[in-house]
Design a protein around this motif. Structure first.
Motif, PDB file in Angstrom:
ATOM      1  N   ASP A  25     -21.874 -22.709  56.190  1.00 10.69           N
ATOM      2  CA  ASP A  25     -20.562 -21.992  55.812  1.00 10.69           C
ATOM      3  C   ASP A  25     -20.479 -20.806  56.580  1.00 10.69           C
ATOM      4  O   ASP A  25     -21.392 -19.821  56.376  1.00 10.69           O
ATOM      5  N   ASN A  26     -19.287 -20.526  57.093  1.00  8.14           N
ATOM      6  CA  ASN A  26     -19.271 -19.225  57.828  1.00  8.14           C
ATOM      7  C   ASN A  26     -18.145 -18.168  57.130  1.00  8.14           C
ATOM      8  O   ASN A  26     -17.263 -17.618  57.707  1.00  8.14           O
ATOM      9  N   THR A  27     -18.162 -18.131  55.867  1.00  7.11           N
ATOM     10  CA  THR A  27     -17.329 -17.268  55.045  1.00  7.11           C
ATOM     11  C   THR A  27     -17.963 -16.424  54.110  1.00  7.11           C
ATOM     12  O   THR A  27     -19.277 -16.831  53.503  1.00  7.11           O
ATOM     13  N   ALA A  47     -23.144 -14.744  56.355  1.00  7.86           N
ATOM     14  CA  ALA A  47     -22.874 -16.284  56.380  1.00  7.86           C
ATOM     15  C   ALA A  47     -22.790 -16.551  57.611  1.00  7.86           C
ATOM     16  O   ALA A  47     -22.039 -16.067  58.732  1.00  7.86           O
ATOM     17  N   ALA A 107     -19.766 -12.608  59.284  1.00  8.40           N
ATOM     18  CA  ALA A 107     -19.603 -14.467  59.048  1.00  8.40           C
ATOM     19  C   ALA A 107     -19.525 -14.772  60.667  1.00  8.40           C
ATOM     20  O   ALA A 107     -18.958 -14.019  61.295  1.00  8.40           O
TER      21      ALA A 107
END
Length: 192
Positions: A25-27, A47, A107
């Motif tokens: 998850d890149n948030t 993240a 992120a």
């Protein structure tokens, strides 16, 4: 009876092995957190993958007081530049606070962030030389050829109410993407 339990356990456990691996998850999201802080507050939120973050604080008081900080970050791992990433600070996060605030939010992948604050209160004034300003050593050792790879979608947002009404020192690093390098350094020396 034991063979039946073994068969039942095998059938119940099979779906767990059939699941695909979880995606990264890149948030990164901070919403309405940290409002009304007092004193020294530091936050690191990451993240994604391969993130390096540091908040360093040094305080010294006395006749020959000299506070010092040193942060060294090294990263030598390739990251996928095509990933999507989003970092946001929303609502009234970190509003109406007082003191020293250091926030690193990232992120994506391969990002290095550092906040350094040093305060010295002494009897004699001291000069600030270039070594104070150059003390951050933040270096991405593995650069990629951006022309060969398409970049993902990146978004960084900060609410218009975040950080309002605050007093003191606020250091903020906020990024979304791959291979970002950020540093904030503040040095204060006061003579009695």
């Amino acid at each position: 009876m034991k063979p039946m339990l073994l068969l039942l356990a095998a059938l119940c456990g099979a779906p767990a092995f059939a699941q695909p691996p979880a995606a990264v998850d890149n948030t990164a999201d901070i919403d309405n957190s940290g409002s009304g802080y007092q004193g020294n507050m530091t936050v690191n939120q990451a993240a994604g993958d391969m993130q390096q973050q540091a908040n360093a604080r040094a305080f010294a008081a006395g006749h020959g007081a000299s506070a010092s900080t040193q942060i060294r970050q090294r990263l030598n791992v390739p990251a996928d530049p095509a990933m999507d990433a989003k970092a946001s600070i929303g609502g009234t996060a970190f509003s109406h606070g007082s003191g020293a605030l250091g926030v690193n939010q990232s992120a994506g992948a391969g990002t290095q962030q550092a906040n350094a604050l040093r305060i010295s209160i002494g009897a004699q004034p001291q000069s600030i030389d270039d070594s104070v300003l150059m003390q951050q050593n933040v270096a991405l050792l593995n650069n990629s050829d951006s022309a060969a790879i398409s970049a993902g979608h990146r978004q960084v947002t900060t609410s218009d109410q975040a950080f309002t009404g605050g007093r003191g020192v606020v250091q903020l690093n906020q990024s979304a993407g791959v291979g970002n390098r950020m540093a904030n350094t503040l040095s204060i020396r006061v003579a009695d």
